[in-house]
Structures are given as C-alpha cells and as structure tokens.
Design an enzyme around this catalytic site. Structure first.
Site, PDB file in Angstrom:
ATOM      1  N   ALA A 261       0.814  -1.235   0.000  1.00 52.80           N
ATOM      2  CA  ALA A 261       0.000   0.000   0.000  1.00 52.80           C
ATOM      3  C   ALA A 261       0.842   1.277   0.000  1.00 52.80           C
ATOM      4  O   ALA A 261       0.279   2.373   0.118  1.00 52.80           O
ATOM      5  CB  ALA A 261      -0.997   0.036   1.150  1.00 52.80           C
ATOM      6  N   ALA A 262       2.150   1.166  -0.180  1.00 54.22           N
ATOM      7  CA  ALA A 262       2.975   2.391  -0.232  1.00 54.22           C
ATOM      8  C   ALA A 262       2.549   3.260  -1.416  1.00 54.22           C
ATOM      9  O   ALA A 262       2.379   4.475  -1.283  1.00 54.22           O
ATOM     10  CB  ALA A 262       4.450   2.029  -0.338  1.00 54.22           C
ATOM     11  N   GLY A 263       2.347   2.625  -2.575  1.00 53.73           N
ATOM     12  CA  GLY A 263       1.929   3.375  -3.758  1.00 53.73           C
ATOM     13  C   GLY A 263       0.540   3.984  -3.569  1.00 53.73           C
ATOM     14  O   GLY A 263       0.279   5.111  -4.009  1.00 53.73           O
ATOM     15  N   ASP A 264      -0.344   3.241  -2.921  1.00 59.81           N
ATOM     16  CA  ASP A 264      -1.708   3.748  -2.683  1.00 59.81           C
ATOM     17  C   ASP A 264      -1.672   4.935  -1.723  1.00 59.81           C
ATOM     18  O   ASP A 264      -2.409   5.911  -1.895  1.00 59.81           O
ATOM     19  CB  ASP A 264      -2.587   2.636  -2.091  1.00 59.81           C
ATOM     20  CG  ASP A 264      -2.641   1.409  -2.983  1.00 59.81           C
ATOM     21  OD1 ASP A 264      -2.556   1.572  -4.220  1.00 59.81           O
ATOM     22  OD2 ASP A 264      -2.745   0.287  -2.453  1.00 59.81           O
TER      23      ASP A 264
HETATM   24  O1  RIB Z   1      -1.572  -1.942  -3.489  1.00 63.24           O
HETATM   25  C1  RIB Z   1      -1.712  -2.889  -2.455  1.00 63.24           C
HETATM   26  C2  RIB Z   1      -2.949  -3.705  -2.664  1.00 63.24           C
HETATM   27  O2  RIB Z   1      -2.814  -4.450  -3.848  1.00 63.24           O
HETATM   28  C3  RIB Z   1      -3.227  -4.711  -1.582  1.00 63.24           C
HETATM   29  O3  RIB Z   1      -3.964  -4.179  -0.505  1.00 63.24           O
HETATM   30  C4  RIB Z   1      -3.921  -5.829  -2.329  1.00 63.24           C
HETATM   31  O4  RIB Z   1      -5.278  -5.942  -2.020  1.00 63.24           O
HETATM   32  C5  RIB Z   1      -3.709  -5.540  -3.812  1.00 63.24           C
HETATM   33  O5  RIB Z   1      -4.856  -5.109  -4.406  1.00 63.24           O
END
Ligand code: RIB
Length: 322
Positions: A261-264
């Site tokens: 989730a770093a990119g998110d």
């Molecule tokens: O970007 C991370 C996410 O990628 C995770 O939470 C996983 O669900 C995938 O979709």
C-alpha cells in the site's frame, strides 16, 4: 525550492475525491523469503487485513483530509461487510459501493518477506462486477477535484468512468495497476498518471529504473496526451514530469517493514494535496513522506498515515532538476 500550502488554501473546504476501484481482503503471510518453485517453507504469521488498491487509495485520501466517495463492489459475505465497515470508519461515503449476491469479495494473497518486499496475487471476485452508472457518476463528480482509478476493476468500466469524468470537466488521476495497455483515446482524458518503474516501462516501452530513465519515460508518457506523470521509484523517491520538465524527489531513509500500500498511500496524499491547490512538486513530496511512514508499519489500510503524522515526519531533501 518547495513551499508549504498557504494559509488561504488551508482554510478552503477539503477537496472532494471520487475513487473508483477494488476492495480486497488481504490474506497476508509473513515469510523469511518467498519460496522457490517446489519448495515448502514455514511462514511466520497469517493475518486478514483490509486492502485493495481502490479502497487503500480512498483511505489514504480520507486520512489526508479529503472528502471521499468510493465506487466499487464487494460480495455478500463477512469480508465484504468488514471492508465496507473499514471505509465507513474513515468517514468515506459508501453509497455507491454495491454488494453483489453471486461473487465473493475480492481477495489478495500477499507474501511479505523479512526485507519488507511483497508479492501479491489478486483474485478479483466481486471487483469484476463493478458497473458504472453514468448518470450517477456525473452527479458524484460535480465539484470533485479528482476521479481516482486503478486497474483492479474491469478495464471497460474504468474507460467509461474516465470518459464521463473528462466530459464533465473533472480531472482524472490514474494509477494503471496492475498494468494493462491503455487505449489511445483514453490518454488525453488522464490529467495525472502515477506509475512505478515497471508500469512506466510496460506503457511506454522505455526502461525507468533510474531517475534519468524515469524522466525520459515520463516524457514519453506525456507525449501520449497525459498532462503530468509521476514515476515512483521506491526507496529512491519519485520523478515528477510536467510541461516544465522533470524533477527527482528523493525519499527519506527508513527501515521498511512492509511495502504493501505504499503506492496507494502516495497516491492519496498526492490527490488531496493537488486538490488543495498545492504545487505538483509539493504534492509529490507529501506523497513520498506519507509512503515512507506507510512502509514502516505492517498491512495495507492499518499502515496508511493521517495527514498530521505526515506533516510531523522528516522532510526529504530538495528536488533536483533532471
Ligand atoms: O496496493 C496494495 C494492494 O494491492 C493490496 O492491498 C492488495 O489488495 C492488492 O490489491
């Protein structure tokens, strides 16, 4: 070379962001290192953690202070309920989050190595049932700073949403992950494209492993019609590319526990900062600081920091023009 947001922009209404995307229950296995083919390995732990690129980006926007609505689809099961509840707890509007009776909630199997590096396999489940209601989307986008989307929901639905947003005059922030080819007419509908080095190379055919290469790849992607591009480079920060050229922003040095989730997290911080009227470079720097905090905690959504924590974190050195 950088500036904090002015007090007048800070006094404005928080930006509204509409996120179209996936919701997954992440099944996270901590392992010393990923097993080789045919190898059986003793893992360290297993955990079920709310994730999905769409939901993670929505949570990041909300924790940065944005007013967020989520468009997506979960299954009629315990995971779906848990993911919906998680978004609600962050104050995210889930009125456009559908529950599908036939497909199970999306799942991601994530191996996290001791180094913090991860490997992810995603099973879309109900994410494949996302359908855009164009009239409803048009209404939702009124006054929104951005439509945010990724590629864990069906491509043709993402394409429809991008077209609706473009026609409604709402900017699109796209994170094409997992990467797939983007049809030619869609490129000019993207305001800001956020890609990692692998996605950049897949989309423009040029390596993007160093800041210099990322700058060239970013320019090649801009030539397709996008206004600005960020190429994220993990521990080496990110390269921001727009009509003024390319700048490399480095990242603070931290010990990575889990990069999930770093990119998110980066994308959410970027979206809200841009929506607040911060400059592109300041928004990228905020995203880098948020992502640096994220990777120091395990899991997807639990590791996404609040804006207050990001502002207290170390400032990376100034950018360098490329
Ligand atoms: O970007 C991370 C996410 O990628 C995770 O939470 C996983 O669900 C995938 O979709």
């Amino acid at each position: 070379m950088s500036s904090q947001p002015s007090s007048s922009s800070a006094a404005q209404q928080p930006p509204r962001i509409v996120v179209l995307g996936s919701l997954n229950m992440d099944i996270v296995l901590r392992v010393p290192q990923a097993p080789s083919a045919g190898e059986t390995l003793l893992g360290r732990s297993i955990a079920h953690i709310p994730g999905g690129k769409g939901a993670n980006q929505a949570v990041s926007c909300a924790r940065e202070g944005g007013r967020v609505s989520m468009i997506g689809c979960v299954g009629n099961d315990a995971h779906g309920l848990a993911l919906r509840t998680a978004l609600t707890q962050d104050g995210i509007d889930t009125a456009a989050l559908r529950t599908d009776g036939a497909e199970p909630t999306g799942t991601a199997l994530i191996l996290v190595e001791d180094s913090g590096q991860n490997r992810i396999v995603m099973i879309p489940g109900a994410n494949a049932k996302v359908e855009i209601d164009e009239a409803a989307l048009r209404q939702q986008l009124q006054g929104a700073a951005f439509l945010v989307a990724q590629f864990e929901t069906p491509m043709h639905q993402v394409a429809r949403a991008l077209t609706v947003a473009h026609d409604a005059g709402c900017k699109v922030l796209l994170n094409p992950s997992p990467v797939q080819p983007i049809a030619e007419p869609l490129w000019p509908r993207i305001d800001t494209l956020v890609v990692n080095e692998i996605e950049a190379q897949a989309l423009c055919g040029q390596a993007a492993d160093s800041p210099q290469e990322a700058a060239l790849a970013g320019q090649a992607l801009r030539a397709k019609g996008v206004r600005r591009v960020v190429v994220t480079l993990g521990a080496r920060g990110a390269v921001a590319v727009d009509a003024n050229g390319a700048r490399h922003h480095s990242a603070p040095k931290v010990q990575a526990i889990d990069t999930t989730a770093a990119g998110d997290t980066f994308l959410g911080a970027l979206a809200v900062a841009l929506g607040e009227g911060q400059s592109f470079d300041d928004a990228v720097r905020l995203g880098i600081r948020a992502a640096a905090l994220c990777i120091q905690r395990p899991g997807a959504q639990p590791s996404i920091p609040q804006r207050s924590a990001v502002l207290q974190s170390p400032m990376p050195p100034d950018w360098t023009a490329l």
